[in-house]
Design a protein around this motif. Structure first.
Motif, PDB file in Angstrom:
ATOM      1  N   ASP A 102      56.922 -34.371  -6.088  1.00  0.00           N
ATOM      2  CA  ASP A 102      57.429 -33.330  -5.081  1.00  0.00           C
ATOM      3  C   ASP A 102      56.929 -32.257  -5.031  1.00  0.00           C
ATOM      4  O   ASP A 102      56.943 -31.658  -3.842  1.00  0.00           O
ATOM      5  CB  ASP A 102      59.004 -32.946  -5.758  1.00  0.00           C
ATOM      6  N   ASP A 103      55.913 -31.802  -5.929  1.00  0.00           N
ATOM      7  CA  ASP A 103      55.173 -30.598  -5.680  1.00  0.00           C
ATOM      8  C   ASP A 103      53.778 -30.929  -6.311  1.00  0.00           C
ATOM      9  O   ASP A 103      53.769 -31.086  -7.617  1.00  0.00           O
ATOM     10  CB  ASP A 103      55.899 -29.263  -6.636  1.00  0.00           C
ATOM     11  N   ALA A 104      52.804 -31.100  -5.541  1.00  0.00           N
ATOM     12  CA  ALA A 104      51.539 -31.335  -6.089  1.00  0.00           C
ATOM     13  C   ALA A 104      50.891 -30.364  -7.079  1.00  0.00           C
ATOM     14  O   ALA A 104      50.357 -30.791  -7.875  1.00  0.00           O
ATOM     15  CB  ALA A 104      50.401 -31.451  -4.751  1.00  0.00           C
ATOM     16  N   TYR A 105      51.400 -28.994  -6.992  1.00  0.00           N
ATOM     17  CA  TYR A 105      50.853 -27.924  -7.840  1.00  0.00           C
ATOM     18  C   TYR A 105      51.481 -28.076  -9.370  1.00  0.00           C
ATOM     19  O   TYR A 105      50.941 -27.568 -10.298  1.00  0.00           O
ATOM     20  CB  TYR A 105      51.014 -26.830  -7.169  1.00  0.00           C
ATOM     21  N   GLU A 106      52.485 -29.025  -9.579  1.00  0.00           N
ATOM     22  CA  GLU A 106      53.074 -29.235 -10.766  1.00  0.00           C
ATOM     23  C   GLU A 106      52.484 -30.381 -11.397  1.00  0.00           C
ATOM     24  O   GLU A 106      53.002 -30.957 -12.682  1.00  0.00           O
ATOM     25  CB  GLU A 106      54.668 -29.347 -10.571  1.00  0.00           C
ATOM     26  N   ASP A 107      51.564 -31.131 -10.831  1.00  0.00           N
ATOM     27  CA  ASP A 107      51.080 -32.383 -11.314  1.00  0.00           C
ATOM     28  C   ASP A 107      49.368 -32.002 -11.618  1.00  0.00           C
ATOM     29  O   ASP A 107      48.693 -31.629 -10.898  1.00  0.00           O
ATOM     30  CB  ASP A 107      51.116 -33.514 -10.120  1.00  0.00           C
ATOM     31  N   PRO A 108      49.139 -32.213 -12.724  1.00  0.00           N
ATOM     32  CA  PRO A 108      47.830 -31.739 -13.333  1.00  0.00           C
ATOM     33  C   PRO A 108      46.633 -32.726 -12.560  1.00  0.00           C
ATOM     34  O   PRO A 108      45.491 -32.506 -12.537  1.00  0.00           O
ATOM     35  CB  PRO A 108      47.506 -31.852 -14.903  1.00  0.00           C
ATOM     36  N   ARG A 109      47.045 -33.913 -12.064  1.00  0.00           N
ATOM     37  CA  ARG A 109      46.159 -34.586 -11.229  1.00  0.00           C
ATOM     38  C   ARG A 109      45.579 -34.221  -9.960  1.00  0.00           C
ATOM     39  O   ARG A 109      44.685 -34.701  -9.134  1.00  0.00           O
ATOM     40  CB  ARG A 109      46.539 -36.216 -11.234  1.00  0.00           C
ATOM     41  N   HIS A 110      46.346 -33.143  -9.248  1.00  0.00           N
ATOM     42  CA  HIS A 110      46.289 -32.795  -8.052  1.00  0.00           C
ATOM     43  C   HIS A 110      44.722 -31.841  -7.922  1.00  0.00           C
ATOM     44  O   HIS A 110      44.909 -30.997  -8.961  1.00  0.00           O
ATOM     45  CB  HIS A 110      47.212 -32.057  -7.382  1.00  0.00           C
ATOM     46  N   ASN A 111      43.864 -31.931  -6.864  1.00  0.00           N
ATOM     47  CA  ASN A 111      42.802 -31.219  -7.084  1.00  0.00           C
ATOM     48  C   ASN A 111      43.018 -30.274  -5.752  1.00  0.00           C
ATOM     49  O   ASN A 111      43.225 -30.755  -4.662  1.00  0.00           O
ATOM     50  CB  ASN A 111      41.921 -31.883  -6.729  1.00  0.00           C
ATOM     51  N   PRO A 112      43.318 -28.737  -6.109  1.00  0.00           N
ATOM     52  CA  PRO A 112      43.724 -28.038  -4.803  1.00  0.00           C
ATOM     53  C   PRO A 112      42.392 -27.452  -4.250  1.00  0.00           C
ATOM     54  O   PRO A 112      42.523 -26.693  -3.291  1.00  0.00           O
ATOM     55  CB  PRO A 112      44.311 -26.740  -5.899  1.00  0.00           C
ATOM     56  N   ASP A 113      41.139 -27.889  -4.536  1.00  0.00           N
ATOM     57  CA  ASP A 113      40.140 -27.373  -3.824  1.00  0.00           C
ATOM     58  C   ASP A 113      39.996 -27.346  -2.229  1.00  0.00           C
ATOM     59  O   ASP A 113      39.604 -26.349  -1.759  1.00  0.00           O
ATOM     60  CB  ASP A 113      38.801 -27.904  -4.490  1.00  0.00           C
ATOM     61  N   ASN A 114      40.687 -28.511  -1.863  1.00  0.00           N
ATOM     62  CA  ASN A 114      40.677 -28.714  -0.560  1.00  0.00           C
ATOM     63  C   ASN A 114      41.660 -27.718   0.335  1.00  0.00           C
ATOM     64  O   ASN A 114      41.299 -27.271   1.252  1.00  0.00           O
ATOM     65  CB  ASN A 114      40.745 -30.143   0.172  1.00  0.00           C
ATOM     66  N   ASP A 115      42.875 -27.653  -0.392  1.00  0.00           N
ATOM     67  CA  ASP A 115      43.792 -26.529  -0.018  1.00  0.00           C
ATOM     68  C   ASP A 115      42.951 -25.226   0.096  1.00  0.00           C
ATOM     69  O   ASP A 115      43.273 -24.526   1.063  1.00  0.00           O
ATOM     70  CB  ASP A 115      45.061 -26.497  -0.960  1.00  0.00           C
ATOM     71  N   LEU A 116      42.345 -24.641  -0.965  1.00  0.00           N
ATOM     72  CA  LEU A 116      41.832 -23.347  -0.960  1.00  0.00           C
ATOM     73  C   LEU A 116      40.751 -23.218   0.055  1.00  0.00           C
ATOM     74  O   LEU A 116      40.490 -22.165   0.785  1.00  0.00           O
ATOM     75  CB  LEU A 116      41.214 -23.630  -2.492  1.00  0.00           C
ATOM     76  N   LYS A 117      39.995 -24.305   0.567  1.00  0.00           N
ATOM     77  CA  LYS A 117      39.091 -24.256   1.542  1.00  0.00           C
ATOM     78  C   LYS A 117      39.704 -24.116   3.011  1.00  0.00           C
ATOM     79  O   LYS A 117      39.230 -23.375   3.805  1.00  0.00           O
ATOM     80  CB  LYS A 117      38.350 -25.494   1.601  1.00  0.00           C
TER      81      LYS A 117
END
Length: 383
Positions: A102-117
């Protein structure tokens, strides 16, 4: 830096059964009739996005040579590459198990780098591996950000996307196999073309240059990418018929007798006979090139004495590409002509040997043709 901020999207409803069937029938029909891998991947992504009412849908494939996963299609983004096994998609592909959160940022497998870019905020994610006919995982769908009021994917969405993945994976394998066959044909044609040229003391780079010149001229004449590429792939076979010409004639250092010249001319007919029975479009194109690249616009060429537009455009283009390369390349038996002399001859032969429109395209594209000539110079083969 390119930014792909989340744009406000209207709240939507899940598809009704009738709407779902319409989407499935529409896209499966399109995918079944498409032969290009990139186009199939776009259709796959669009189908997945519509079926589960997602903001974006990404198609991931495995690059085994580099041990990476990459996005062949990603709505709103350029190609992305990640190490095999990393991130949510890497986990889904390596385990063969579907994932939805339901929320990628609550899952440790999600890599947020592309969101930050990009400035994009990934929230809900659903990832479905797809398999080939042997049951091997070859990639995955990844749907991002559900657009309904709840903004989360459901078990029903997973069923729908799994259905799309099952169909698409098998279709994708067929397309990849088709493209592999085409690439294999191109490699065989280039190799056979080199054999034909080698027998007449030409070089392998001659057929490569003629292929590139032909492509540039075809594009200059307004051909679409597909047809121009067909000619580029077929043109290396223009002299394949030389394999049947005796060495005593083909490699004679002095002037040919009239009888010997007639033997040399036979290579156009021989090449055509070798190729024309194939049902493959690429080999059919090669047959035309082999048969007609010595025809002349004014009708004085061989083997049929065709005139004007009775000569296939493939033959007219290859004729100029072949002559240009032959004159501008040094051989054991001759020096290369100077460029002014070559250009002068081509101008003189406009409307005689060569199609006037092809000559005009030649001069328009001359800077690019010279760049190709320099990049694939024969001295590279002699090192």
């Amino acid at each position: 830096m390119l930014e792909f901020q989340n744009e406000p999207q209207p709240i939507r409803l899940d598809l009704s059964p009738e709407q779902m069937l319409k989407v499935i029938f529409e896209y499966t029909a399109k995918i079944a009739n498409e032969k290009k891998l990139d186009a199939v991947l776009i259709l796959m992504a669009n189908m997945g996005r519509e079926m589960v009412v997602a903001d974006r849908c990404t198609v991931w494939l495995i690059d085994a040579a580099r041990n990476e996963l990459f996005t062949a299609v990603a709505h709103g983004a350029c190609e992305i590459r990640i190490p095999y096994g990393s991130g949510l998609v890497g986990s889904a592909i390596s385990t063969g198990q579907s994932i939805f959160i339901d929320d990628a940022y609550e899952d440790p497998r999600h890599n947020p780098d592309n969101d930050l870019k990009t400035g994009y905020r990934t929230k809900s994610i659903m990832t479905i591996p797809f398999h080939n006919n042997q049951g091997e995982v070859i990639g995955a769908y990844q749907a991002i950000n559900k657009l309904t009021e709840k903004q989360i994917f459901s078990v029903k969405d997973m069923e729908y996307l799994s259905l799309a993945a099952s169909y698409s994976g098998k279709s994708l394998e067929s397309i990849m196999l088709y493209e592999e066959i085409i690439e294999t044909q191109k490699e065989i044609i280039l190799a056979m073309g080199k054999i034909g040229e080698g027998r007449s003391q030409e070089t392998g780079n001659h057929v490569k240059r003629v292929a590139q010149y032909s492509y540039v001229l075809a594009k200059g004449l307004g051909m679409n990418d597909s047809e121009a590429d067909m000619l580029r792939s077929a043109s290396p076979m223009h002299d394949i018929g030389k394999v049947a010409i005796p060495d005593a004639v083909l490699k004679k250092p002095g002037k040919l007798t009239a009888e010997e010249y007639e033997q040399i001319k036979e290579h156009a007919i021989i090449g055509y006979r070798l190729l024309h029975n194939s049902k493959r479009p690429l080999l059919q194109a090669a047959a035309i090139v082999a048969w007609q690249h010595h025809e002349k616009w004014d009708g004085t060429g061989y083997p049929q004495g065709l005139k004007g537009e009775a000569i296939h455009i493939y033959g007219r283009i290859t004729a100029l590409a072949d002559v240009f390369d032959a004159l501008s390349s040094a051989r054991m038996y001759k020096e290369a002509w100077g460029m002014d002399r070559i250009l002068g001859l081509i101008k003189e032969e406009r409307g005689r040997h060569f199609d006037p429109q092809v000559v005009d395209a030649f001069f328009e594209q001359l800077p690019l043709l010279l760049e190709i000539r320099d990049c694939d110079a024969d001295w590279l083969e002699k090192e």
